[in-house]
Design an enzyme around this catalytic site. Structure first.
Site, PDB file in Angstrom:
ATOM      1  N   SER A 112       0.807  -1.220   0.000  1.00  0.00           N
ATOM      2  CA  SER A 112       0.000   0.000   0.000  1.00  0.00           C
ATOM      3  C   SER A 112       0.844   1.276   0.000  1.00  0.00           C
ATOM      4  O   SER A 112       1.636   1.489  -0.903  1.00  0.00           O
ATOM      5  CB  SER A 112      -0.945  -0.049   1.195  1.00  0.00           C
ATOM      6  N   HIS A 113       0.695   2.079   1.043  1.00  0.00           N
ATOM      7  CA  HIS A 113       1.369   3.383   1.116  1.00  0.00           C
ATOM      8  C   HIS A 113       2.765   3.282   1.727  1.00  0.00           C
ATOM      9  O   HIS A 113       3.425   4.287   1.902  1.00  0.00           O
ATOM     10  CB  HIS A 113       0.513   4.314   1.972  1.00  0.00           C
ATOM     11  N   ASP A 276      -1.931   6.762  -3.308  1.00  0.00           N
ATOM     12  CA  ASP A 276      -0.830   6.024  -2.667  1.00  0.00           C
ATOM     13  C   ASP A 276      -0.316   4.909  -3.585  1.00  0.00           C
ATOM     14  O   ASP A 276      -0.731   4.808  -4.754  1.00  0.00           O
ATOM     15  CB  ASP A 276      -1.265   5.458  -1.304  1.00  0.00           C
ATOM     16  N   ASP A 278      -0.750   1.719  -4.097  1.00  0.00           N
ATOM     17  CA  ASP A 278      -1.650   0.803  -4.803  1.00  0.00           C
ATOM     18  C   ASP A 278      -2.960   1.461  -5.220  1.00  0.00           C
ATOM     19  O   ASP A 278      -3.899   0.771  -5.645  1.00  0.00           O
ATOM     20  CB  ASP A 278      -1.920  -0.449  -3.957  1.00  0.00           C
ATOM     21  N   ASP A 280      -5.426   3.152  -3.618  1.00  0.00           N
ATOM     22  CA  ASP A 280      -6.707   3.202  -2.903  1.00  0.00           C
ATOM     23  C   ASP A 280      -6.846   4.439  -2.011  1.00  0.00           C
ATOM     24  O   ASP A 280      -7.933   4.786  -1.600  1.00  0.00           O
ATOM     25  CB  ASP A 280      -6.995   1.903  -2.127  1.00  0.00           C
ATOM     26  N   ARG A 281      -5.729   5.124  -1.716  1.00  0.00           N
ATOM     27  CA  ARG A 281      -5.827   6.338  -0.889  1.00  0.00           C
ATOM     28  C   ARG A 281      -5.822   7.590  -1.749  1.00  0.00           C
ATOM     29  O   ARG A 281      -5.279   7.574  -2.858  1.00  0.00           O
ATOM     30  CB  ARG A 281      -4.628   6.433   0.052  1.00  0.00           C
ATOM     31  N   LYS A 375     -11.255   0.906  -0.945  1.00  0.00           N
ATOM     32  CA  LYS A 375     -11.302   2.346  -1.161  1.00  0.00           C
ATOM     33  C   LYS A 375     -10.707   2.645  -2.524  1.00  0.00           C
ATOM     34  O   LYS A 375     -10.023   1.811  -3.102  1.00  0.00           O
ATOM     35  CB  LYS A 375     -10.596   3.089  -0.035  1.00  0.00           C
TER      36      LYS A 375
HETATM   37  C1  G1P Z   1      -3.822   2.169   8.307  1.00  0.00           C
HETATM   38  C2  G1P Z   1      -4.940   3.173   8.446  1.00  0.00           C
HETATM   39  C3  G1P Z   1      -6.269   2.490   8.188  1.00  0.00           C
HETATM   40  C4  G1P Z   1      -6.250   1.798   6.832  1.00  0.00           C
HETATM   41  C5  G1P Z   1      -5.045   0.882   6.729  1.00  0.00           C
HETATM   42  C6  G1P Z   1      -4.910   0.287   5.336  1.00  0.00           C
HETATM   43  O1  G1P Z   1      -3.981   1.149   9.248  1.00  0.00           O
HETATM   44  O2  G1P Z   1      -4.937   3.778   9.706  1.00  0.00           O
HETATM   45  O3  G1P Z   1      -7.295   3.437   8.245  1.00  0.00           O
HETATM   46  O4  G1P Z   1      -7.411   1.051   6.642  1.00  0.00           O
HETATM   47  O5  G1P Z   1      -3.854   1.609   7.019  1.00  0.00           O
HETATM   48  O6  G1P Z   1      -4.751   1.276   4.359  1.00  0.00           O
HETATM   49  P1  G1P Z   1      -3.238   1.121  10.661  1.00  0.00           P
HETATM   50  O7  G1P Z   1      -1.762   1.202  10.394  1.00  0.00           O
HETATM   51  O8  G1P Z   1      -3.695   2.345  11.407  1.00  0.00           O
HETATM   52  O9  G1P Z   1      -3.693  -0.151  11.300  1.00  0.00           O
HETATM   53 ZN    ZN Z   2      -3.186   1.620  -0.308  1.00  0.00          ZN
END
Ligand code: G1P
Ligand code: ZN
Length: 539
Positions: A112-113, A276, A278, A280-281, A375
């Protein structure tokens, strides 16, 4: 040739908020990836007739991992894989391909991010037939399997060429290599009024989209530049790179600072967005203006009627507990239900499938709708552009009007990173034990009205999830504490602060929440226990 290989179990393959996420080098340990995939296959059981989608965000190790996954699927008797060309699929595009083809689920290889590269992170998101990531009941079973796995199956063969759109075979398994972008674009065209958006850009409206050298570059070029006519150069950092060119592909004020600086400069465009790793953000910016994700969700909810796909009505909305209450204020005035769920997109999936909600989002720069079960970054940007096209107003005007109508939640999140896991666990445990004694306590103008863990009873499957600790104050302000479930090492404590105001709408956010921050540090003894005098990341 199908081979059965002996392996030794690892004990740390527990999925977090967004699948299994680890340091790339951990993922690259002998059989580490294979063990995890085989454990998923073992948990599914009978693979005959099963169809899965496979893609990733192009980060380092993606190519190797996808080949392993394909060969393991063939050896385990999977009927068919649908794979994005060159192994690329954004998370939202993947969810769409899963739903469109009525598959049994799929795998998006992404952290992801989180940063990529050999010294970055790697991840595996596993979705089931809902098109969304599996519930905890399933991920727990997979985790149990990873701890006792002793062998895995793999098809010995040359690597499959994923560069051409075609259908091929590996053993008895069919492999369909698809255009990674096409289906997604068609879906967006079916949701939004692309003609109205074309007109917006024709009128001279300017935007910048930052793909952060990650997966959304090709999607954004196609949609914004080629179809909507936003002009060449609208999409920056458009080429997906294995290490994201050194960028940390998390679209927020810290990691997309270059975009924020641009939007606060005199060269700023009318609108800017970023996604981000992938896809989704999303982050939304106007000229010299930043929209918090919580406000963005509230604004989308207030304007659903402007979007062709939602104009006949929406079922309801949902937010994660840590997200500000702004969207629920919009819902209340519009007679819509507002569900509050634990952090993690999977909790929205049941609500969408049972037609309880249409729109949802999280404070962590994520918003989406029931068009898919993840998302969706580009969707959020198209939604904003549609509001702008329909109202003729700027990002700032739209946001300020929303505050006037519903009040403004000053909102900030503070992350204390790299904590010792034991220290962090103990902090949360002790804080939880202390919560009942806080009720009625006064901290200056703030009086605790209630303090309790956040507990969610899923209205669909009856499961109960406890996630985070919440301190509510009589003036509607709120502190939420929780430990991150997506880190790849150590622990991160997240402290979320919200202060709703109905008159003071033009203040500085940090100033408005600084008292709450002191109270939050104090209640949880953050400095004493972690040695940190301030958070590492504020968003
Ligand atoms: C974080 C974000 C959460 C999101 C997740 C995946 O998770 O806070 O809202 O769904 O990334 O993108 P966390 O590291 O807080 O568990
Ligand atoms: Zn992501």
């Amino acid at each position: 040739m199908i081979q059965t290989k002996k392996t030794t179990a690892y004990t740390d393959q527990k999925m977090g908020t967004g699948g299994l996420r680890k340091k790339t080098k951990v993922m690259m340990q002998p059989n580490y990836f294979e063990n995890f995939i085989q454990s998923i296959f073992n948990t599914i059981g009978d693979m005959s007739g099963k169809v899965f989608v496979v893609g990733g965000d192009g980060r380092y190790f993606n190519k190797i991992a996808i080949q392993k996954l394909i060969k393991m699927a063939a050896a385990n008797g999977v009927k068919k894989l649908i794979v994005g060309q060159n192994g690329f699929l954004s998370t939202p595009a993947g969810s769409h391909v899963m739903l469109k083809n009525h598959t049994n689920g799929g795998f998006i290889l992404s952290a992801s991010h989180n940063p990529g590269g050999e010294n970055g992170d790697f991840g595996i998101k596993y979705a089931n037939e809902t098109g969304g990531q599996v519930p905890t009941s399933v991920s727990d079973k997979i985790y149990e399997n990873t701890k006792k796995i002793s062998e895995y199956k793999i098809f010995e063969s040359e690597d499959i060429d994923l560069s051409k759109i075609r259908t091929t075979k590996l053993g008895d398994m069919e492999i369909e290599i698809i255009d990674s972008v096409k289906d997604y674009v068609e879906m967006m065209e079916s949701i939004f009024d692309f003609e109205a958006l074309k007109k917006l850009f024709k009128s001279g409206f300017t935007m910048r989209f930052d793909a952060m050298n990650a997966v959304t570059g090709p999607y954004a070029i196609r949609i914004f530049e080629e179809i909507l006519g936003a002009g060449k150069g609208t999409v920056t950092h458009a080429v997906p790179l294995p290490d994201f060119g050194g960028l940390h592909p998390d679209p927020n004020l810290i990691y997309a600072k270059h975009l924020v600086d641009f939007m606060y400069s005199d060269e700023a465009t009318d609108f800017a967005g970023a996604n981000d790793g992938d896809g989704d953000r999303n982050m939304i910016l106007g000229r010299k203006f930043f929209v918090t994700p919580s406000d963005s969700l509230a604004i989308l909810a207030d304007n659903y009627h402007l979007i062709p796909a939602y104009k006949n009505g929406i079922y309801g909305v949902a937010k994660s507990a840590a997200t500000s209450t702004a969207v629920c204020r919009v819902a209340e005035k519009n007679n819509l239900p507002c569900y509050v769920v634990p952090t993690g997109w999977k909790y929205f999936v049941n609500l969408m499938d049972s037609k309880r909600i249409t729109l949802c989002g999280e404070e962590s720069f994520g918003s989406g709708s029931s068009h898919i079960r993840e998302k969706d970054g580009i969707w959020a940007i198209l939604f904003w552009l549609s509001i702008i096209a329909a109202t003729g107003k700027s990002v700032e005007e739209i946001t300020r009007e929303n505050w006037k109508k519903y009040g403004r939640s000053y909102y900030m999140r503070f992350d204390f990173e790299g904590l010792d896991t034991e220290v962090a666990d103990k902090l949360m445990k002790d804080l939880e034990a202390k919560l009942p004694s806080l009720t009625g306590k006064e901290y200056g103008a703030y009086k605790v009205s209630q303090a309790a863990p956040f507990v969610y009873n899923d209205p669909v499957d009856g499961s109960v999830t406890k996630n985070g600790l919440v301190v509510d104050f009589s003036n509607q302000s709120k502190i939420t504490y929780r430990l991150s479930g997506t880190g790849s090492s150590g622990a991160t404590l997240r402290v979320y602060l919200e202060r709703p105001e109905y008159k003071n709408l033009d203040k500085d956010t940090y100033e408005m929440v600084s008292d709450l921050l002191k109270i939050a540090m104090d209640i949880a003894e953050i400095q004493k226990r972690t040695g940190k005098t301030k958070a590492d990341v504020n968003t």
